[in-house]
Design a protein around this motif. Sequence first.
Motif, PDB file in Angstrom:
ATOM      1  N   LYS B 226       0.761  -1.160   0.073  1.00 42.31           N
ATOM      2  CA  LYS B 226       0.059   0.035  -0.012  1.00 42.31           C
ATOM      3  C   LYS B 226       0.953   1.395  -0.143  1.00 42.31           C
ATOM      4  CE  LYS B 226      -4.616  -1.500   1.319  1.00 42.31           C
ATOM      5  NZ  LYS B 226      -5.114  -2.352   2.048  1.00 42.31           N
ATOM      6  N   GLU B 227       1.942   1.210   0.680  1.00 41.65           N
ATOM      7  CA  GLU B 227       2.754   2.430   0.926  1.00 41.65           C
ATOM      8  C   GLU B 227       3.825   2.737  -0.313  1.00 41.65           C
ATOM      9  OE1 GLU B 227       4.478  -0.826   3.526  1.00 41.65           O
ATOM     10  OE2 GLU B 227       2.473  -0.053   2.884  1.00 41.65           O
ATOM     11  N   ARG B 228       3.872   1.854  -1.028  1.00 42.67           N
ATOM     12  CA  ARG B 228       4.622   2.008  -2.399  1.00 42.67           C
ATOM     13  C   ARG B 228       4.019   2.233  -3.622  1.00 42.67           C
ATOM     14  NH1 ARG B 228      10.048  -0.817  -1.659  1.00 42.67           N
ATOM     15  NH2 ARG B 228       9.771  -1.257  -3.450  1.00 42.67           N
ATOM     16  N   GLU B 229       3.975   3.527  -4.017  1.00 42.83           N
ATOM     17  CA  GLU B 229       2.833   3.991  -5.068  1.00 42.83           C
ATOM     18  C   GLU B 229       3.438   3.709  -6.294  1.00 42.83           C
ATOM     19  OE1 GLU B 229       3.966   8.724  -4.841  1.00 42.83           O
ATOM     20  OE2 GLU B 229       2.061   8.117  -4.290  1.00 42.83           O
ATOM     21  N   ASN B 230       4.879   3.530  -6.400  1.00 41.31           N
ATOM     22  CA  ASN B 230       5.377   3.190  -7.788  1.00 41.31           C
ATOM     23  C   ASN B 230       5.617   1.758  -8.144  1.00 41.31           C
ATOM     24  OD1 ASN B 230       5.359   5.746  -8.363  1.00 41.31           O
ATOM     25  ND2 ASN B 230       7.391   6.258  -7.696  1.00 41.31           N
ATOM     26  N   ASP B 231       5.125   0.590  -7.213  1.00 41.18           N
ATOM     27  CA  ASP B 231       5.401  -0.657  -7.574  1.00 41.18           C
ATOM     28  C   ASP B 231       4.044  -1.462  -7.720  1.00 41.18           C
ATOM     29  OD1 ASP B 231       6.844  -2.654  -7.205  1.00 41.18           O
ATOM     30  OD2 ASP B 231       7.566  -2.518  -5.475  1.00 41.18           O
ATOM     31  N   VAL B 253       5.986  -4.192 -12.093  1.00 47.45           N
ATOM     32  CA  VAL B 253       6.673  -3.052 -12.724  1.00 47.45           C
ATOM     33  C   VAL B 253       6.931  -2.262 -11.592  1.00 47.45           C
ATOM     34  CG1 VAL B 253       6.673  -1.063 -14.383  1.00 47.45           C
ATOM     35  CG2 VAL B 253       5.273  -3.513 -14.833  1.00 47.45           C
ATOM     36  N   LEU B 254       8.060  -1.876 -11.344  1.00 51.91           N
ATOM     37  CA  LEU B 254       8.499  -0.968 -10.098  1.00 51.91           C
ATOM     38  C   LEU B 254       9.100   0.359 -11.094  1.00 51.91           C
ATOM     39  CD1 LEU B 254       9.566   0.042  -7.351  1.00 51.91           C
ATOM     40  CD2 LEU B 254      11.677  -1.274  -7.641  1.00 51.91           C
ATOM     41  N   PHE B 255       8.563   1.447 -10.854  1.00 46.64           N
ATOM     42  CA  PHE B 255       9.222   2.586 -11.383  1.00 46.64           C
ATOM     43  C   PHE B 255      10.062   3.649 -10.264  1.00 46.64           C
ATOM     44  CE2 PHE B 255       5.274   1.873 -13.710  1.00 46.64           C
ATOM     45  CZ  PHE B 255       5.676   2.164 -15.039  1.00 46.64           C
ATOM     46  N   SER B 256      10.760   4.361 -10.825  1.00 39.27           N
ATOM     47  CA  SER B 256      11.304   5.278 -10.016  1.00 39.27           C
ATOM     48  C   SER B 256      11.130   6.648 -10.354  1.00 39.27           C
ATOM     49  CB  SER B 256      12.969   4.962  -9.911  1.00 39.27           C
ATOM     50  OG  SER B 256      13.552   5.158 -11.416  1.00 39.27           O
ATOM     51  N   SER B 257      10.924   7.531  -9.484  1.00 36.01           N
ATOM     52  CA  SER B 257      10.471   8.978 -10.000  1.00 36.01           C
ATOM     53  C   SER B 257      11.660   9.653 -10.478  1.00 36.01           C
ATOM     54  CB  SER B 257       9.973   9.849  -8.708  1.00 36.01           C
ATOM     55  OG  SER B 257       8.878   9.039  -8.281  1.00 36.01           O
ATOM     56  N   ILE B 258      11.454  10.486 -11.540  1.00 37.46           N
ATOM     57  CA  ILE B 258      12.740  11.332 -12.173  1.00 37.46           C
ATOM     58  C   ILE B 258      12.435  12.567 -11.617  1.00 37.46           C
ATOM     59  CG2 ILE B 258      13.408  12.331 -14.429  1.00 37.46           C
ATOM     60  CD1 ILE B 258      12.153   9.939 -15.754  1.00 37.46           C
ATOM     61  N   LEU B 259      13.316  13.187 -10.930  1.00 37.48           N
ATOM     62  CA  LEU B 259      13.099  14.486 -10.411  1.00 37.48           C
ATOM     63  C   LEU B 259      13.346  15.499 -11.317  1.00 37.48           C
ATOM     64  CD1 LEU B 259      15.449  13.680  -7.063  1.00 37.48           C
ATOM     65  CD2 LEU B 259      12.948  13.647  -7.510  1.00 37.48           C
TER      66      LEU B 259
END
Lengths: 259, 259
Positions: B226-231, B253-259
């Motif tokens: 629940k707490e991992r919004e990009n996974d 699918v695991l995303f990382s945010s691009i700053l």
Amino acid sequence: MEKLSKIGRYQFLAEPFHCDFTNHLFMGHLGNHMLNAADFHSNERGYGMNYLNTINKTWVLSRLAIEMYDMPKAYEKFYVETWVDSVMKYFTSRNFKVVNEEGHVYGYGKSIWAMIDMDTRQPTDIFAVREGLINEYIETSYECPIEKFSRVKVTGEEELLRSINTYYNDVDVNGHINSVKYIEHLLDLWDLDWYRTHFIKRFEIAYVAEAHHGDQLNFYREHREKERENDFNFKITKTTNDNAEVETCRCRVLFSSIL
Amino acid sequence: MEKLSKIGRYQFLAEPFHCDFTNHLFMGHLGNHMLNAADFHSNERGYGMNYLNTINKTWVLSRLAIEMYDMPKAYEKFYVETWVDSVMKYFTSRNFKVVNEEGHVYGYGKSIWAMIDMDTRQPTDIFAVREGLINEYIETSYECPIEKFSRVKVTGEEELLRSINTYYNDVDVNGHINSVKYIEHLLDLWDLDWYRTHFIKRFEIAYVAEAHHGDQLNFYREHREKERENDFNFKITKTTNDNAEVETCRCRVLFSSIL
């Protein structure tokens, strides 16, 4: 820049996962190889995208026709040869020949390209680039013995066969629907049973207007002439967010029957 | 057959028309290059599809995980290195490393393959092929420092995001939906706005059952925690002609945010 021959020759492999259920290269992937060959050829000679982008211009594919005798099979290596056979102020004509090491000719292609200004999206004078450098590479005697582009008419009798949505994988680096994706979506209109008994003899596409991510594409078909049951004209339109319907492409697909 | 090194190394080009709107190679095309590298590597060493098909056996991809630090950009040349790091009776584990000439590592992949009998579609003893030839090519010390396959659970809370039809271009030479097409259709669930700010850090797929031309594919999604919004975890099902719904894949699918 070293002066290269007028004709470029690039090797490709019919990758197994780029082949259809009959073990032959998909037409879309062949089209992609042709676009790559055009890109390599023009970049190497100094009038490709890589240079044009530095002066805020780019090439836009306007028409593509492909006519095949047979398609490369999985694991076959083949060459795409390409050369520019004429240049006008706003358009160039570029030919393709698909051939293997032994000289077997799989087929040919013809294409028309416009050069545009990236801001205005308007055609721009090709001869103004590097003092008409492209003129040094016109090859008129190498043969490309296929029909010229034909007129693709739609009469109002065309039938809407399918509408599809466009997604992330349809979009190219310019933010437009990728030229090759139209070919793939169009050829998806026939099923495996059809392809078991029909070979794509000739494929033509004329790009009318660019479509964008999220546009819906609509495929309208009619027979080219009533008595020619394997020869089809297509109109592809886009439906944009504000529900306007605008033409994006005209196509022709001519099949030959496999006995 | 000449004894080759355990690790194969194959060069690819990030072709401009295989790049997304950010000018980076599409994940689907990278997956395709990995499958090609696996195919070349095993064929060259005598236990590839080309030999297996003569004895009525084939490799089937069971799992694929790709983890990237960055993606090759248009026109960049890169290598896919691949090697088998373990073999069991019915499965092999094959690793991938994506690297350029200067040694820059883009990322890694892991895969699991089964060998099956082409008639029964049942697993068959890998060591029975050419007297266990594959054992001579096990490489255990070359590093592939990414996580093992993770368990992809769906809890019943998953949400149906999209259903799509499958067509001619989705089908591979075996008559099944092409392994890479699942990747593309799945990644099409996000739009350009998402990809402007999110990088695909890790992609995992486990193939459960084969789908065929005409099957409808249904994409169900839930957050991995629940707490991992990009996974995200996914279940992909097929709806066949007789309206049965059967699972075909599990994905993460695991995303990382691009700053």
